[in-house]
Write an enzyme that holds these catalytic residues in place. Structure first.
Site, PDB file in Angstrom:
ATOM      1  N   GLU A 264      29.173 -42.410  38.500  1.00  0.00           N
ATOM      2  CA  GLU A 264      29.420 -40.598  38.605  1.00  0.00           C
ATOM      3  C   GLU A 264      28.643 -39.551  39.142  1.00  0.00           C
ATOM      4  O   GLU A 264      27.708 -39.959  37.523  1.00  0.00           O
ATOM      5  CB  GLU A 264      30.756 -40.165  37.629  1.00  0.00           C
ATOM      6  N   GLU A 314      42.625 -33.184  40.965  1.00  0.00           N
ATOM      7  CA  GLU A 314      43.660 -34.230  40.232  1.00  0.00           C
ATOM      8  C   GLU A 314      44.209 -32.835  39.575  1.00  0.00           C
ATOM      9  O   GLU A 314      43.312 -33.341  38.026  1.00  0.00           O
ATOM     10  CB  GLU A 314      42.758 -35.075  39.688  1.00  0.00           C
ATOM     11  N   LYS A 317      45.452 -34.660  35.243  1.00  0.00           N
ATOM     12  CA  LYS A 317      43.867 -35.162  34.209  1.00  0.00           C
ATOM     13  C   LYS A 317      44.828 -34.747  33.510  1.00  0.00           C
ATOM     14  O   LYS A 317      44.195 -33.306  32.797  1.00  0.00           O
ATOM     15  CB  LYS A 317      42.937 -35.022  35.208  1.00  0.00           C
ATOM     16  N   GLU A 325      38.309 -30.701  33.993  1.00  0.00           N
ATOM     17  CA  GLU A 325      38.311 -32.296  34.426  1.00  0.00           C
ATOM     18  C   GLU A 325      39.333 -31.591  36.025  1.00  0.00           C
ATOM     19  O   GLU A 325      39.553 -33.130  36.134  1.00  0.00           O
ATOM     20  CB  GLU A 325      39.542 -32.914  33.664  1.00  0.00           C
TER      21      GLU A 325
END
Length: 487
Positions: A264, A314, A317, A325
């Site tokens: 990541e 997203e 999350k 995030e």
């Protein structure tokens, strides 16, 4: 023969340059209330040159859609499953059968790696997974062998960079954290003995976000930072310095040739002073330029596989680490382009195709709404932000430029869209109304959600994992602004 091989290598190299990026890797997260249909995501991956993808869980829709796509897959096992897999070889065999063998044999999904957990040794987990990660790894590896997949499918453990440190402050001083050093060496030896890889997550953004004294330019790749000199090596960015700290730790413990991939790395676009479009584009373009050039680090000249985090935003999350995030994607939640990126030889990003949306309408604060009862308004905004993603109206975020009325409208609309534009989802104590006039005010977007029904998708949980404390604070700030006549 030697001349032919040289010619062939040159031919392949030139061909790769002519085509731009020969292959990119990314993370495909699935924590969304209205996820893009998997077949559209797979097309998005292929259109943009991604030939490797990492999933955080064995999602059936994603794994089926990836079948015969030409995309190599790393499929993850969530941390909360480690205890079950560590405690029973039978559970591990069942997991491999259901989530690896099944998709390889039935759908032709090219699964290459199984990722055991996700950053299981984070300091913040307080040793919650230190007793289960290695046994789970051993049982999954044995299960892969028993299924006849031991040579094709390898194992790894995605790790946060906090598993290593340097007492000297320089990469050459790298070693593993004392509290997990013995465990790390056992895991690394096991993975190496079975032909696997070590996966490390590196986040220059988090280095900058966590330390107000961190030199900002050192987070980027354009060599403008004051260098860090480590003997004969000069470091101009934290990405190289961080990665080489790990390489030093591996060399120090007899694993200098251990294959490493970056699981990541990326940059968010919202909900932090440093999380914005300009910084994200700057970082990710610099990262892509390195990948295109085939550039490694000073201690590892050969470039590792790099899984960009992340493909898509997203909205479900957890925001426990921070509201940013939910905003790591290089694409918006619907696969639309956030900002331009050059993928090599002038090839630009391509947005998702075939996305179907709900009706072009929004829920907003009614112009005639009175604010004589601030408590009613606070309750309404609180309800909206409890069940929808209001992170973008926080201080310093992309929608923080809105006046209090539009802030309330943003909260109402996010709830309305999250609830699929149900008629009763825009009835906030008679304070709201539906409009067909787009209330967006750049850079703040008032979203219209993907129409899940038209895509024939079922979503198990539409309630975002909200940070209730921060959202309640936002709600109270909005109400106070409205009650005091702030415009």
């Amino acid at each position: 023969m030697g001349g032919f091989r040289l010619f062939w290598l040159l031919f392949v190299w030139v061909l790769g340059i002519e085509r731009g990026v020969s292959g990119l890797a990314c993370n495909w997260g699935l924590q969304s209330t209205h996820p893009l249909p998997p077949n559209i995501v797979v097309k998005l991956l292929k259109d943009n040159g991604f030939d490797k993808v990492k999933l955080f869980e064995a999602d059936p829709g994603a794994l089926k859609a990836l079948g015969k796509s030409g995309i190599q897959v790393m499929v993850g096992i969530p941390n909360d499953m480690l205890a079950s897999l560590a405690g029973s070889a039978g559970n591990a065999e069942a997991w491999v059968q259901q989530n690896v063998s099944n998709y390889i044999s039935k759908y032709g999904t090219d699964i290459r790696f199984v990722a055991i957990g996700n950053e299981p040794f984070l300091h913040s987990y307080k040793d919650m997974f230190t007793q289960t990660t290695f046994p789970a790894l051993q049982n999954i590896q044995a299960a892969l062998g028993k299924a006849g997949l031991g040579k094709k499918v390898k194992t790894t453990v995605p790790l946060n960079a906090d598993v290593y440190q340097t007492d000297s402050g320089l990469p050459s001083g790298g070693d593993f954290r004392p509290d997990i050093r013995d465990l790390m060496l056992k895991i690394i030896k096991f993975i190496q003995d079975n032909g696997g890889i070590l996966t490390i997550n590196i986040y220059p953004f988090l280095s900058l976000q966590a330390d107000p004294n961190f030199p900002k330019e050192f987070a980027f790749f354009n060599n403008k930072a004051n260098p860090v000199v480590d003997g004969p090596i000069v470091y101009t960015n934290v990405y190289d310095a961080n990665f080489d700290t790990l390489i030093s730790a591996l060399e120090k413990n007899g694993f200098g040739q251990m294959p490493v991939v970056i699981g990541e790395v990326g940059w968010p676009t919202d909900c932090d002073p440093n999380a914005n479009i300009d910084n994200a584009r700057r970082f990710n373009q610099g990262l892509l330029d390195r990948i295109i050039r085939g550039q490694g680090t000073p201690k590892r000249r050969a470039p590792p596989d790099v899984y960009i985090f992340s493909l898509i935003d997203e909205d479900n999350k957890s925001v426990e680490p921070g509201n940013f995030e939910r905003h790591w994607g290089i694409f918006n939640y619907d696969g639309s382009i956030k900002y331009p990126l050059d993928l090599g030889k002038g090839k630009a990003l391509t947005q998702a195709k075939g996305v179907k949306y709900l009706a072009r309408q929004w829920c907003v604060l009614s112009p005639s709404a009175g604010v004589s009862d601030p408590n009613a308004l606070a309750q309404s905004i609180g309800q909206a932000c409890q069940y929808a993603d209001c992170t973008s109206i926080g201080p310093g975020s992309s929608c923080s430029n809105l006046d209090p009325q539009r802030n309330a409208s943003y909260a109402f609309n996010m709830y309305y869209q999250t609830m699929d534009q149900r008629k009763d989802a825009c009835s906030f104590n008679n304070l709201s109304m539906v409009t067909t006039v787009d209330p967006s005010q750049p850079p703040c977007r008032f979203e219209i959600m993907i129409d899940i029904g038209k895509h024939e998708l079922s979503v198990s949980n539409k309630v975002p994992a909200a940070g209730f404390g921060s959202l309640l604070l936002v709600s109270l700030m909005l109400v106070l602004g409205l009650a005091n006549g702030v415009h």
